[in-house]
Structures are given as structure tokens and as C-alpha cells.
Design a protein around this motif. Structure first.
Motif, mmCIF file in Angstrom:
data_model
loop_
_atom_site.group_PDB
_atom_site.id
_atom_site.type_symbol
_atom_site.label_atom_id
_atom_site.label_comp_id
_atom_site.label_asym_id
_atom_site.label_seq_id
_atom_site.Cartn_x
_atom_site.Cartn_y
_atom_site.Cartn_z
ATOM 1 N N GLY A 66 -3.925 0.459 4.715
ATOM 2 C CA GLY A 66 -3.526 1.136 5.936
ATOM 3 C C GLY A 66 -4.450 2.315 6.169
ATOM 4 O O GLY A 66 -5.471 2.472 5.499
ATOM 5 N N ARG A 67 -4.090 3.159 7.116
ATOM 6 C CA ARG A 67 -4.947 4.301 7.447
ATOM 7 C C ARG A 67 -5.076 5.264 6.276
ATOM 8 O O ARG A 67 -6.167 5.730 5.947
ATOM 9 N N MET A 68 -3.950 5.567 5.607
ATOM 10 C CA MET A 68 -3.995 6.499 4.481
ATOM 11 C C MET A 68 -4.901 5.960 3.372
ATOM 12 O O MET A 68 -5.761 6.675 2.851
ATOM 13 N N THR A 69 -4.720 4.694 3.000
ATOM 14 C CA THR A 69 -5.515 4.106 1.926
ATOM 15 C C THR A 69 -6.994 4.117 2.269
ATOM 16 O O THR A 69 -7.846 4.301 1.389
ATOM 17 N N SER A 70 -7.310 3.910 3.534
ATOM 18 C CA SER A 70 -8.700 3.831 3.954
ATOM 19 C C SER A 70 -9.375 5.203 4.010
ATOM 20 O O SER A 70 -10.567 5.321 3.696
ATOM 21 N N PRO A 85 -7.799 5.023 -6.897
ATOM 22 C CA PRO A 85 -7.042 3.965 -6.223
ATOM 23 C C PRO A 85 -6.446 2.994 -7.242
ATOM 24 O O PRO A 85 -7.106 2.590 -8.196
ATOM 25 N N ILE A 86 -5.186 2.616 -7.038
ATOM 26 C CA ILE A 86 -4.488 1.706 -7.935
ATOM 27 C C ILE A 86 -4.153 0.431 -7.174
ATOM 28 O O ILE A 86 -3.610 0.485 -6.064
ATOM 29 N N ASN A 87 -4.491 -0.693 -7.749
ATOM 30 C CA ASN A 87 -4.214 -1.986 -7.132
ATOM 31 C C ASN A 87 -2.721 -2.115 -6.855
ATOM 32 O O ASN A 87 -1.904 -1.987 -7.771
ATOM 33 N N PRO A 88 -2.328 -2.373 -5.604
ATOM 34 C CA PRO A 88 -0.888 -2.470 -5.311
ATOM 35 C C PRO A 88 -0.208 -3.652 -5.991
ATOM 36 O O PRO A 88 1.021 -3.706 -6.032
ATOM 37 N N LEU A 89 -0.980 -4.602 -6.543
ATOM 38 C CA LEU A 89 -0.391 -5.732 -7.255
ATOM 39 C C LEU A 89 0.033 -5.373 -8.678
ATOM 40 O O LEU A 89 0.788 -6.112 -9.306
ATOM 41 N N LEU A 90 -0.440 -4.249 -9.195
ATOM 42 C CA LEU A 90 -0.107 -3.884 -10.572
ATOM 43 C C LEU A 90 1.362 -3.512 -10.698
ATOM 44 O O LEU A 90 1.982 -3.027 -9.757
ATOM 45 N N GLY A 198 -11.537 -6.720 5.829
ATOM 46 C CA GLY A 198 -11.335 -6.313 4.436
ATOM 47 C C GLY A 198 -10.121 -6.992 3.840
ATOM 48 O O GLY A 198 -8.996 -6.493 3.963
ATOM 49 N N VAL A 199 -10.330 -8.137 3.183
ATOM 50 C CA VAL A 199 -9.210 -8.849 2.569
ATOM 51 C C VAL A 199 -9.077 -8.533 1.080
ATOM 52 O O VAL A 199 -8.072 -8.871 0.462
ATOM 53 N N LEU A 200 -10.083 -7.883 0.500
ATOM 54 C CA LEU A 200 -10.070 -7.589 -0.929
ATOM 55 C C LEU A 200 -9.358 -6.257 -1.186
ATOM 56 O O LEU A 200 -9.338 -5.370 -0.327
ATOM 57 N N PRO A 201 -8.783 -6.082 -2.384
ATOM 58 C CA PRO A 201 -8.107 -4.810 -2.690
ATOM 59 C C PRO A 201 -9.082 -3.628 -2.594
ATOM 60 O O PRO A 201 -10.228 -3.717 -3.047
ATOM 61 N N LEU A 202 -8.615 -2.526 -2.045
ATOM 62 C CA LEU A 202 -9.460 -1.341 -1.918
ATOM 63 C C LEU A 202 -9.601 -0.603 -3.241
ATOM 64 O O LEU A 202 -10.384 0.344 -3.338
ATOM 65 N N SER A 203 -8.865 -1.034 -4.267
ATOM 66 C CA SER A 203 -9.035 -0.488 -5.607
ATOM 67 C C SER A 203 -10.154 -1.192 -6.362
ATOM 68 O O SER A 203 -10.530 -0.784 -7.464
#
Length: 503
Positions: A66-70, A85-90, A198-203
Motif C-alpha cells: 500500500g502507500r505506507m509500505t511503498s 521490511p518484514i514479509n507479510p507472509l511470515l 509489483g507482484v513480488l513482496p516489498l521485503s
């Protein structure tokens, strides 16, 4: 093609690369042009600085895109902070380790994720910022101007798994991230008219660079969450995407999906990293997207990215990882440190300004991976000894041969077998565990978990692992044994197990 500018700058100045009224970012909150991107970074960095955070404090984010993460990578850089940054899947255990290891002074996350953390998972003094407070920080009246940060100062910690132990934080400077963005924007020939999905995790360094390299070129980044290949196809069509990056499992799904005739017409370039694409998938991609150039790449978080294959060579050398990207010096080195000639397998060693500053608070593992460059290096200084085995052909194109360590590379993720083994034993349903990566056309490697324990508990064990580990760490197969083989030193014999599984 003119060489890119080799002079690094403070990372937050990427907001100044595009035309003020040109689109820069599209998220679920709407569109920001470059003037809006600058305002958002200025406001968020001022709000962070107003929270009592000092230079070098770590700010962790555990959020969907989202905007904050970016904006956080640039806002933290402007405020003199270090983004984690922490992967949201963890899941909780991995997140707690990253927070504790980094000594995070702040965690920005959602209320549902925060509720999964237990007492003691947050470091002492770590404050939390949830959705409403985060939105107010983005819209605050305060402003910080573009920084004059030392390009060699620390800007981010990206956590990546090792072959043993828990994830380690790779220390990246402003220069590392800036020059990585400029390098990729240059060889992909990105421009102001490009729209990157951007489909890949931002982490993930590959995912984060999609934002940074797009902004370095003055283009528009569109980070999205997706559940399946159809979601990606719809996003490509809706946003008229020109640049699409993926890892091998995603490309396998995308070539198997049905693309509407008009959906791919806007695509100009496709990129792959995070594992080698099978030649059959490369051929399918070339057939399905004849108007798009395909860039095959190799990288490691410790040096961001090392090589790219010029699209002109994809049809004739589909199994090559290419040659050095701008600002990277790539060497194939024998065990004695001398250059390996064409055709001979050696270790890939990466030197130059993209080399990270080591592992956070981990001098032992830093000394193992970050060592003086070989004597014939042009850059010299510290280099990354990757542990990957490669060979070069007479043209200087590189070919990946294998990995020296026990890392499992699955679905574009580097997975530590130790984390999976520890979780299996912690369940109480297995006395000993060994996790092994076995070749898989879709995943790169699938995870096989070999256990000494009661095979009647497998269903319970799988439920336990699903509650403790993210999806990409789940074993594809579980093999039960009454005894596990051991070597002369009494340690479990991983190599023997690997050979037995693959025979």
C-alpha cells in the motif's frame, strides 16, 4: 547505450527523478504523482522524526502492499532511520526474531497482525503504529526536505535466510540501494512512460527494487496483492503494464493461464530472478509474449543483483544467467582464489559498490561471506563470496551449476532448512528432522522433510507446521524413518539422505 551515472545519492532523492505531474505510484489508496510522492515522503519522514526516533534507529514494517509500505523506504532514509521490511507472509516466530535481532524501535503494522504477537516478541521500548495512526502520519502537516545523507550510511536491513540458523539482516546503504536502482533502470531501459506491476513482496530485494528502479527512471510503480495468476493478468490489462517481474513458480502459473488477446499488448519487458527458469518455460514465454523482451537475471541479497542476460541471447542461450550488471564486477574463482578459465566451474564472487555492508550484528557470518576480493579484482575491497558454483563460456556468459550450502530455493524464496527442522521438532511429533530441497519444475526446489518419529501423527504435524510457518516453507512431502543416517562425526548425513530421496 551511455553508461549510467556512478555517483550515489541519498535514497530519498528518488522522489525528484520524475516530472512533478507524472504518475509515480498507484495503490489501493489512489494515485500519487511525483509531487505527491515527494509530499508524502516529506510528511511521513517528519512524522517519524517527531516520534522521538534518533539517527540509526530501526523502523520495521509488517504490512500488505500500500502507500505506507511503498513510501517507508524513502521516508526512513530521509529521517536518518533504518527501514526493516518484514514479509507479510511470515508468522509470529519469524517476525519476533526479526524484531528482536534488529532491535526495532518501532513496528508499523495492522491491528490483526499485531494481535498475533505475544508478550516479549517486541524489543524493550519498541512502540507500535497501527492503521489509523499510520494514515495520519502520511497526511501530517510537517515536512522534511530532501536529505544530504552520507551515501555510505545504513538505510535498510533486509532479512534473508541462511543455510543454518535464523534469518540474518543484510545491511544496505543508501549507495547500495541508489546504484541498484540506477543499474536496473539502465539495463532494462526503463523510462517515464513505463508502468511497473509489483507482484513480488516489498521485503524481497527484487520486489523493493521494482519500486526504486521505476522511480529512478521517472516511471509509475503499481504494487498489488494477488491470489492467483488471473489476478495478475487482470492487473496487467487494467493498468496497461509495460514491465512485469516474476520468479519461476509465478511464470509457470502465468504461461499456463489463459490470457485474453488484448491483455498482454502493453507488455514491453518481462524479468525473472529468484531461480532459473526451465528452458521449456522460456520458450513458452517467448511464444506468448513475442513483443516483450525477456530478461533473465541472477542475484543475491548480499550484493543485490549480479548478472543479467541480454534479451538478444535468450533464444540461443536460455540456460545462461548472463554477465555482470552495471556497477558489478563478477568473477569465477577457483578454490585457491585464482580465476577459473572458461568452461571450468568455480565460485561466483561479486565485487563493487553494490556489495552490502555485511550482516547485522553477526560478525562471524559476515566474515564467512564478505571477504577480501580476489587479487585480480578491478574494484578490490570487500567482495561477496556467494557459495554458488558457476562456469563461464568463451563469450563470457555465465551458467549456474549449483549451490555449495544447504539452502533451499523454493518459489523464489531462500529457505533455511534449520527453521523447518526446528519447527518439526518443536511440535513434539518428531525426534529428529532434516529438510532437503529436491528439484521441482514448478517451484525450483520442493521441500522434503525427513523425520524420525511416529508416522501416525503426520496430519497433526502438518496442521502444526501450517500454524507456525508460512506457505512457502511447507514441506511438499514428509518421509518417516525409524533411524536417520549419520556421518563419522555423529552428525546427521544430509547428503546421503539427499541421494536416497533423488535416487
Amino acid at each position: 547505450m551511455q553508461a549510467p551515472d556512478p555517483i550515489p545519492r541519498p535514497l530519498d532523492q528518488l522522489t525528484l527523478r520524475g516530472e512533478a505531474n507524472a504518475p509515480a505510484l498507484v495503490t489501493r489508496e489512489g494515485m500519487l504523482d511525483y509531487a505527491g510522492l515527494e509530499r508524502g515522503v516529506a510528511s511521513l519522514s517528519a512524522a517519524l522524526a517527531g516520534k522521538g526516533l534518533g539517527p540509526g534507529h530501526r523502523v520495521a514494517s509488517w504490512l500488505p502492499k500500500g502507500r505506507m509500505t511503498s513510501l517507508l523506504p524513502l521516508a526512513c532514509a530521509r529521517a536518518g532511520l533504518v527501514h526493516v521490511p518484514i514479509n507479510p507472509l511470515l508468522k509470529r516466530a519469524q517476525v519476533a526474531h526479526i524484531l528482536t535481532d534488529s532491535g526495532a524501535a518501532m513496528l508499523v503494522t495492522g491491528s490483526a497482525r499485531l494481535a498475533t504477537l505475544a508478550t516479549g516478541d517486541l524489543p524493550d521500548g519498541c512502540r507500535t503504529v497501527e492503521e489509523d495512526e499510520g494514515a495520519a502520519m502520511l497526511a501530517g502537516e510537517g515536512r522534511l526536505p530532501p536529505s544530504n545523507a552520507d551515501p555510505d550510511s545504513l538505510a535498510a536491513l533486509l532479512y534473508t535466510s541462511g543455510s543454518t540458523g535464523r534469518p540474518k539482516g543484510v545491511m544496505l546503504s543508501h549507495a547500495n540501494l541508489w546504484l541498484g536502482a540506477i543499474s536496473v533502470a539502465h539495463y532494462l531501459e526503463l523510462g517515464p512512460g513505463d508502468r511497473t506491476l509489483g507482484v513480488l513482496p516489498l521485503s524481497f530485494d527484487y520486489g523493493q527494487n521494482q519500486l526504486l528502479s521505476t522511480w529512478a527512471a521517472g516511471g509509475c510503480a503499481i504494487p498489488v496483492e494477488y491470489l492467483n495468476a488471473r489476478d495478475v493478468i487482470r492487473a496487467v490489462e487494467r493498468h496497461r503494464i509495460t514491465t512485469l517481474a516474476g520468479v519461476p513458480p509465478l511464470w509457470v502459473q502465468l504461461v499456463e493461464a489463459g490470457w485474453p488477446p488484448a491483455a498482454s499488448l502493453s507488455l514491453r519487458r518481462l524479468t525473472n530472478s529468484g531461480g532459473r527458469l526451465p528452458a521449456s518455460i522460456v520458450r513458452r514465454m517467448r511464444e506468448m509474449f513475442p513483443a516483450a523482451e525477456l530478461f533473465l537475471m541472477y542475484g543475491l541479497t548480499e550484493a543485490f543483483r549480479s548478472t543479467w542476460l541480454d534479451p538478444a541471447f535468450v533464444d540461443t542461450h536460455p540456460d545462461s544467467i548472463g554477465a555482470a550488471i552495471p556497477f558489478a564486477e563478477i568473477m569465477v574463482v577457483r578454490q585457491d582464489g585464482t580465476p577459473a578459465p572458461p568452461g571450468e566451474t568455480g565460485e561466483l564472487v561479486h565485487a563493487g559498490p553494490l556489495v552490502a555492508q555485511g550482516y547485522w550484528n553477526d560478525p562471524v557470518r559476515t566474515d564467512e561471506r564478505f571477504r577480501p576480493a580476489p587479487a585480480d579484482s578491478q574494484y578490490g575491497g570487500t567482495s561477496v563470496w556467494s557459495g554458488d558454483r558457476v562456469r563461464a563460456d568463451e563469450q563470457g556468459l555465465l551458467y549456474f551449476v549449483g549451490r555449495e550450502d544447504a539452502m533451499i530455493k523454493t518459489s523464489g524464496n531462500r529457505v533455511s532448512p534449520t527453521e523447518i527442522e526446528e519447527a518439526a521438532v518443536a511440535s513434539g511429533m518428531a525426534a529428529e528432522a532434516v529438510a532437503i530441497g529436491v528439484p521441482d519444475d514448478r517451484l525450483g526446489q520442493a521441500i522434503a522433510l525427513v523425520l524420525r518419529g511416529d508416522r501416525g501423527r503426520e496430519a497433526d504435524l502438518r496442521r502444526y507446521l501450517k500454524s507456525e510457518l508460512p506457505n512457502f516453507m511447507q514441506p511438499a512431502s514428509i518421509v518417516w524413518r525409524s533411524e536417520l543416517p549419520r556421518g563419522p562425526n555423529g552428525k546427521l548425513d544430509r547428503e546421503r539422505l539427499r541421494q536416497e530421496l533423488m535416487s
